[in-house]
Scaffold this active site. Sequence first.
Site, PDB file in Angstrom:
ATOM      1  N   LYS A  10      50.247 -38.132  64.558  1.00 26.79           N
ATOM      2  CA  LYS A  10      51.096 -38.606  65.658  1.00 26.79           C
ATOM      3  C   LYS A  10      52.574 -38.598  65.270  1.00 26.79           C
ATOM      4  CE  LYS A  10      49.233 -42.703  66.164  1.00 26.79           C
ATOM      5  NZ  LYS A  10      48.241 -42.685  65.083  1.00 26.79           N
ATOM      6  N   ARG A  85      48.334 -50.035  71.494  1.00 24.77           N
ATOM      7  CA  ARG A  85      47.174 -49.898  70.615  1.00 24.77           C
ATOM      8  C   ARG A  85      46.052 -50.844  71.034  1.00 24.77           C
ATOM      9  NH1 ARG A  85      49.847 -47.689  65.883  1.00 24.77           N
ATOM     10  NH2 ARG A  85      48.472 -47.497  64.107  1.00 24.77           N
ATOM     11  N   ARG A 124      47.942 -38.588  51.472  1.00 27.71           N
ATOM     12  CA  ARG A 124      49.296 -38.641  52.026  1.00 27.71           C
ATOM     13  C   ARG A 124      50.262 -39.371  51.094  1.00 27.71           C
ATOM     14  NH1 ARG A 124      50.145 -40.896  58.092  1.00 27.71           N
ATOM     15  NH2 ARG A 124      49.660 -42.949  57.279  1.00 27.71           N
ATOM     16  N   ARG A 135      51.698 -44.989  50.809  1.00 33.35           N
ATOM     17  CA  ARG A 135      51.876 -46.182  51.634  1.00 33.35           C
ATOM     18  C   ARG A 135      50.804 -47.191  51.252  1.00 33.35           C
ATOM     19  NH1 ARG A 135      52.204 -44.661  57.969  1.00 33.35           N
ATOM     20  NH2 ARG A 135      50.666 -46.332  58.111  1.00 33.35           N
ATOM     21  N   ARG A 146      41.395 -49.525  58.810  1.00 32.05           N
ATOM     22  CA  ARG A 146      42.263 -49.077  59.917  1.00 32.05           C
ATOM     23  C   ARG A 146      41.480 -48.210  60.903  1.00 32.05           C
ATOM     24  NH1 ARG A 146      46.499 -46.346  56.558  1.00 32.05           N
ATOM     25  NH2 ARG A 146      47.409 -45.542  58.463  1.00 32.05           N
TER      26      ARG A 146
HETATM   27  P1  ADP Z   1      48.919 -45.184  61.522  1.00 30.98           P
HETATM   28  O1  ADP Z   1      48.842 -44.571  62.888  1.00 30.98           O
HETATM   29  O2  ADP Z   1      48.838 -44.147  60.444  1.00 30.98           O
HETATM   30  O3  ADP Z   1      48.004 -46.352  61.299  1.00 30.98           O
HETATM   31  P2  ADP Z   1      51.435 -46.563  62.091  1.00 30.98           P
HETATM   32  O4  ADP Z   1      52.690 -46.308  61.360  1.00 30.98           O
HETATM   33  O5  ADP Z   1      51.378 -46.230  63.533  1.00 30.98           O
HETATM   34  O6  ADP Z   1      50.345 -45.777  61.265  1.00 30.98           O
HETATM   35  O7  ADP Z   1      51.031 -48.112  61.945  1.00 30.98           O
HETATM   36  C1  ADP Z   1      51.011 -48.779  60.705  1.00 30.98           C
HETATM   37  C2  ADP Z   1      50.650 -50.258  60.916  1.00 30.98           C
HETATM   38  O8  ADP Z   1      51.667 -50.887  61.737  1.00 30.98           O
HETATM   39  C3  ADP Z   1      49.348 -50.528  61.682  1.00 30.98           C
HETATM   40  O9  ADP Z   1      48.218 -50.481  60.843  1.00 30.98           O
HETATM   41  C4  ADP Z   1      49.622 -51.924  62.252  1.00 30.98           C
HETATM   42  O10 ADP Z   1      49.468 -52.926  61.262  1.00 30.98           O
HETATM   43  C5  ADP Z   1      51.098 -51.858  62.612  1.00 30.98           C
HETATM   44  N1  ADP Z   1      51.280 -51.409  64.022  1.00 30.98           N
HETATM   45  C6  ADP Z   1      51.874 -50.251  64.438  1.00 30.98           C
HETATM   46  N2  ADP Z   1      51.863 -50.148  65.781  1.00 30.98           N
HETATM   47  C7  ADP Z   1      51.226 -51.263  66.237  1.00 30.98           C
HETATM   48  C8  ADP Z   1      50.889 -51.754  67.530  1.00 30.98           C
HETATM   49  N3  ADP Z   1      51.186 -51.076  68.655  1.00 30.98           N
HETATM   50  N4  ADP Z   1      50.241 -52.945  67.617  1.00 30.98           N
HETATM   51  C9  ADP Z   1      49.934 -53.650  66.521  1.00 30.98           C
HETATM   52  N5  ADP Z   1      50.218 -53.254  65.269  1.00 30.98           N
HETATM   53  C10 ADP Z   1      50.855 -52.072  65.118  1.00 30.98           C
END
Ligand code: ADP
Length: 198
Positions: A10, A85, A124, A135, A146
């Site tokens: 994404k 999400r 990654r 990360r 996750r």
């Molecule tokens: P990925 O899609 O690889 O999990 P992101 O960078 O989108 O990575 O998200 C990393 C973390 O940030 C998530 O695991 C969550 O803890 C938090 N996060 C990101 N977007 C949201 C969201 N819309 N609602 C709740 N937590 C979020």
Amino acid sequence: MLLGPPGAGKGTQAQIIAGRFGVPAISTGDIFRANVSGQTELGQQAKTYMDAGDLVPDEITVAMVKDRLAEPDAKAGFLLDGFPRTIAQAEQLRESLTELGHQLDCVLELVVDEDELVRRLSGRRMLVDGEMVQRDDDKPETVRHRLQVYREQTAPLSGFYETEGLLARIDAIGEVDEVTARALAACGAPEPGQPAAG
Ligand code: ADP
């Protein structure tokens, strides 16, 4: 809006597609990570959840996105990456968009099978201060959690947006530019150099 599990690509596609449309890519994960690095109060609130691979609570996330969407650069459009999400976030987003006089044009789901996701995430690395680092939430145990959180809390959004007639699903395995081409075709975007329709 981009929808898809962790590791689906994404972030990569968000940058390219947003660039193509000349709008900002708004990534909640990036905003949270910037706040964690900057040691802000928001970052402190979010960090425990992120490290555990859990979602940051909706109240915190929704308020943050609302502020971000009100910034001047989002006036002419934006691409959402990683938000919403949860169904609750999607409902709140609908309200915010109505208030702002915006509407969603396309929800693009990036489809990748779980074995490939685990492979991508565990391999990654990101460049931070000149060093390649993993990360914290890309550690194998957290990755599995996750993916479970995605299945339980985020995957239902696919049906939610399908009902609204906004969903386009694409196969997100392949070269980055192949996936971009599928994404742009699925969302009815113009070929490079062509004016956008509508
Ligand atoms: P990925 O899609 O690889 O999990 P992101 O960078 O989108 O990575 O998200 C990393 C973390 O940030 C998530 O695991 C969550 O803890 C938090 N996060 C990101 N977007 C949201 C969201 N819309 N609602 C709740 N937590 C979020």
